[in-house]
Scaffold this motif. Sequence first.
Motif, PDB file in Angstrom:
ATOM      1  N   THR A  40       0.733  -1.238   0.211  1.00  0.00           N
ATOM      2  CA  THR A  40      -0.036   0.027  -0.046  1.00  0.00           C
ATOM      3  C   THR A  40       0.952   1.178   0.016  1.00  0.00           C
ATOM      4  OG1 THR A  40      -0.271   0.015   2.315  1.00  0.00           O
ATOM      5  CG2 THR A  40      -1.812  -1.340   1.309  1.00  0.00           C
ATOM      6  N   TYR A  41       2.010   1.066  -0.738  1.00  0.00           N
ATOM      7  CA  TYR A  41       2.809   2.544  -1.079  1.00  0.00           C
ATOM      8  C   TYR A  41       2.956   3.037   0.510  1.00  0.00           C
ATOM      9  CZ  TYR A  41       1.110   2.102  -5.695  1.00  0.00           C
ATOM     10  OH  TYR A  41       0.661   1.586  -7.067  1.00  0.00           O
ATOM     11  N   ASN A  42       3.868   2.214   1.415  1.00  0.00           N
ATOM     12  CA  ASN A  42       4.517   2.573   2.498  1.00  0.00           C
ATOM     13  C   ASN A  42       3.242   3.125   3.461  1.00  0.00           C
ATOM     14  OD1 ASN A  42       6.585   2.603   4.282  1.00  0.00           O
ATOM     15  ND2 ASN A  42       7.239   4.858   3.696  1.00  0.00           N
ATOM     16  N   TYR A  43       1.929   2.465   3.636  1.00  0.00           N
ATOM     17  CA  TYR A  43       1.038   3.187   4.287  1.00  0.00           C
ATOM     18  C   TYR A  43       0.493   4.221   3.873  1.00  0.00           C
ATOM     19  CZ  TYR A  43       4.361   0.300   7.370  1.00  0.00           C
ATOM     20  OH  TYR A  43       5.324  -0.728   7.745  1.00  0.00           O
ATOM     21  N   ALA A  44       0.231   4.525   2.433  1.00  0.00           N
ATOM     22  CA  ALA A  44      -0.386   5.531   2.058  1.00  0.00           C
ATOM     23  C   ALA A  44      -2.071   5.546   1.665  1.00  0.00           C
ATOM     24  CB  ALA A  44       0.368   6.070   0.610  1.00  0.00           C
ATOM     25  N   ASP A  45      -2.366   4.062   2.032  1.00  0.00           N
ATOM     26  CA  ASP A  45      -3.822   4.081   1.717  1.00  0.00           C
ATOM     27  C   ASP A  45      -4.928   4.230   2.944  1.00  0.00           C
ATOM     28  OD1 ASP A  45      -3.230   1.637   3.276  1.00  0.00           O
ATOM     29  OD2 ASP A  45      -4.696   0.286   2.103  1.00  0.00           O
ATOM     30  N   MET A  46      -6.131   4.145   3.036  1.00  0.00           N
ATOM     31  CA  MET A  46      -7.078   4.247   3.822  1.00  0.00           C
ATOM     32  C   MET A  46      -6.646   3.390   4.983  1.00  0.00           C
ATOM     33  SD  MET A  46      -8.767   6.856   3.909  1.00  0.00           S
ATOM     34  CE  MET A  46     -10.214   6.414   5.251  1.00  0.00           C
ATOM     35  N   THR A  47      -6.402   2.039   4.720  1.00  0.00           N
ATOM     36  CA  THR A  47      -6.459   1.030   5.746  1.00  0.00           C
ATOM     37  C   THR A  47      -5.185   1.132   6.782  1.00  0.00           C
ATOM     38  OG1 THR A  47      -7.547  -0.552   4.066  1.00  0.00           O
ATOM     39  CG2 THR A  47      -6.134  -1.563   6.041  1.00  0.00           C
ATOM     40  N   TRP A  48      -3.860   1.261   6.235  1.00  0.00           N
ATOM     41  CA  TRP A  48      -2.904   0.953   6.784  1.00  0.00           C
ATOM     42  C   TRP A  48      -2.266   2.541   7.222  1.00  0.00           C
ATOM     43  CZ3 TRP A  48      -2.527  -2.988   9.409  1.00  0.00           C
ATOM     44  CH2 TRP A  48      -2.652  -4.311   8.772  1.00  0.00           C
ATOM     45  N   SER A  49      -2.678   3.541   6.698  1.00  0.00           N
ATOM     46  CA  SER A  49      -2.179   4.876   6.880  1.00  0.00           C
ATOM     47  C   SER A  49      -2.398   5.260   8.266  1.00  0.00           C
ATOM     48  CB  SER A  49      -2.746   5.833   6.185  1.00  0.00           C
ATOM     49  OG  SER A  49      -4.056   6.242   6.215  1.00  0.00           O
ATOM     50  N   PRO A  50      -1.093   5.774   8.861  1.00  0.00           N
ATOM     51  CA  PRO A  50      -1.273   6.076  10.299  1.00  0.00           C
ATOM     52  C   PRO A  50      -2.224   7.310  10.632  1.00  0.00           C
ATOM     53  CG  PRO A  50       0.757   7.167   9.345  1.00  0.00           C
ATOM     54  CD  PRO A  50       0.314   6.032   8.246  1.00  0.00           C
ATOM     55  N   TYR A  51      -2.598   7.556  11.654  1.00  0.00           N
ATOM     56  CA  TYR A  51      -3.493   8.680  12.159  1.00  0.00           C
ATOM     57  C   TYR A  51      -2.786   9.774  12.317  1.00  0.00           C
ATOM     58  CZ  TYR A  51      -6.834  11.415  14.712  1.00  0.00           C
ATOM     59  OH  TYR A  51      -8.005  12.250  15.054  1.00  0.00           O
ATOM     60  N   GLY A  52      -3.275  10.734  11.216  1.00  0.00           N
ATOM     61  CA  GLY A  52      -2.711  12.228  11.127  1.00  0.00           C
ATOM     62  C   GLY A  52      -3.313  12.884  10.153  1.00  0.00           C
ATOM     63  N   ALA A  53      -2.774  14.112   9.925  1.00  0.00           N
ATOM     64  CA  ALA A  53      -3.615  14.886   8.888  1.00  0.00           C
ATOM     65  C   ALA A  53      -3.919  14.213   7.561  1.00  0.00           C
ATOM     66  CB  ALA A  53      -2.498  15.939   8.715  1.00  0.00           C
ATOM     67  N   TYR A  54      -2.732  13.453   6.960  1.00  0.00           N
ATOM     68  CA  TYR A  54      -3.267  12.896   5.680  1.00  0.00           C
ATOM     69  C   TYR A  54      -4.466  11.985   5.883  1.00  0.00           C
ATOM     70  CZ  TYR A  54      -2.725   9.594   1.883  1.00  0.00           C
ATOM     71  OH  TYR A  54      -2.832   8.629   0.885  1.00  0.00           O
ATOM     72  N   TRP A  55      -4.457  11.176   6.848  1.00  0.00           N
ATOM     73  CA  TRP A  55      -5.396  10.167   6.955  1.00  0.00           C
ATOM     74  C   TRP A  55      -6.635  10.948   7.064  1.00  0.00           C
ATOM     75  CZ3 TRP A  55      -9.120   9.329  10.749  1.00  0.00           C
ATOM     76  CH2 TRP A  55      -9.738   8.225  10.734  1.00  0.00           C
ATOM     77  N   ARG A  56      -6.781  11.986   7.974  1.00  0.00           N
ATOM     78  CA  ARG A  56      -8.026  12.732   8.195  1.00  0.00           C
ATOM     79  C   ARG A  56      -8.406  13.405   6.955  1.00  0.00           C
ATOM     80  NH1 ARG A  56      -5.324  14.159  13.010  1.00  0.00           N
ATOM     81  NH2 ARG A  56      -4.474  16.051  12.286  1.00  0.00           N
TER      82      ARG A  56
END
Length: 510
Positions: free
Chosen positions: A109-125
């Motif tokens: 997932t492109y080093n956690y760039a998708d919705m499932t694995w991305s870390p909580y933060g500005a990008y995910w929100r």
Amino acid sequence: MEATILLTMVLTTFLLFLFLRATFHRGQKYNLPPGPKPWPVIGNFDLIGALPHRSIHELSKKYGPLMHLRFGSFPLIIGSSVDMARYFLKTQDILYVDRPKTASGKYTTYNYADMTWSPYGAYWRQARRICLTQLFNPRRLALLEHIRADEVKALMCDLFAVSGHAVHLSRDHMSMVSMNVITRMVMGKRLFVDGVAEGPVPSLKVFRWMLDELFLLNGVLNIGDWIPWLDWMDLQGYVRRMKKIGKLFDAFNEHVLDEHSGERGRGEGEAARDMVDVLMEKANDNALEVQYGRIGVKAFTQDLIAGGTESSAVTVEWAMSELMRRPATFDVATEELDRVVGRARWVTEKDMPNLPYIEAIVKESMRMHPIVPLLTPRLAREDATIDGYDIPKGARVLINVWAIGRDPELWDAPEEFKPERFLGSKMGVIGQDLELLPFGSGRRMCPGYNLGLKVVHLSLANLLHGFTWRLPEGVRKEDLSMEEVFGLSTGRKYPLQVVAKPKLPNHLYV
């Protein structure tokens, strides 16, 4: 030479001693929930079988609805009741909204760039906001209703052409309608025409394999995720496979974006813009943050196509499997369809509010066969306490949705398929009623649940309305296997094989 070998052995033993001592002291620091005693290094891996949700359920019968296991280097906290789901997904959701780092998140997932694995933060929100307001908002879904109707009608015509012959319902047909619905909404066109596509994915067979591999590798227990100092060895070979499938999907996603970058004049208005158009526009406006840009669009495109294709097809297959074992339930459903819709037309999405028994069948299927039986793991962001037990920062947290769906304190005869239990009930599946969590709940709830429900309801209703169904010759309903295969989604181990017979006027299948 011998001195070098001896020094290596001493150093390895010393590092292992430090690791075990740190593990021991870390476990003693907290008053952890009850659970089985872990082995050194491997923890409780030995207690988990091929179907982890079932293994964990059996353990929770002994240790309770809040349980502690140890997987390698990390404590794993399991919630197996509505109260535990409420605490982790609702009351203290903000403490457990993050994701642990995994090899699948890194390589597929492109080093956690998708919705499932991305870390909580500005990008995910920002990304979640785009999903809810731009991709899956009610207006957009309504504008694209014709796509869902077209593809379900095509499914009925395909089944009419092979009526009287045994078919694998999900593999040969349902997965195709799900794929066509989602690719037309995401990419603006069907991915495959007559089983062939332009670009790096040469055939439908190859793409199905890619999807199966992606979901399997995102659901496996990869030893390197839990015992980091063994990660480099890739003992199970999963990381090698993750890297391979990540490269294959990247080539596919690049092709999709290149096509959209070169297209002009595809029409005007919201209905003419597909989801990739929206994502690329947001990326250009920096709404997906500068550091992601094109990578973010590729990650989300992959999420939408893979998730939308798999979940709907698997859900319908489980529902049909249960109905094949219960002819009386089948008859009640078809009676409702004949009474509400009649036999002169197909079922539409506007009919669904008047088809409570069809909705009840879907809910009961989701209770007994949740596509994600163990909600994707969350990460404790700080130390916390619940019911006198400590949840340490860094612990992984799982909610066993499968176990909640079989809790005898919640459900009468939980092992029986009884859609009637939902008739007259206001219990929903969109994360508010924690007894039923097919899409999760809280901030990490699946944002595409509304689309998924529309595809499942419309497909199942028309399958039941347009055909009578039976098992192939020589197969009794008592012999129909209901075994599962575990992954990020949990489907049938053996595809459902059935025979369809049309029951509506022939002109409706043309």
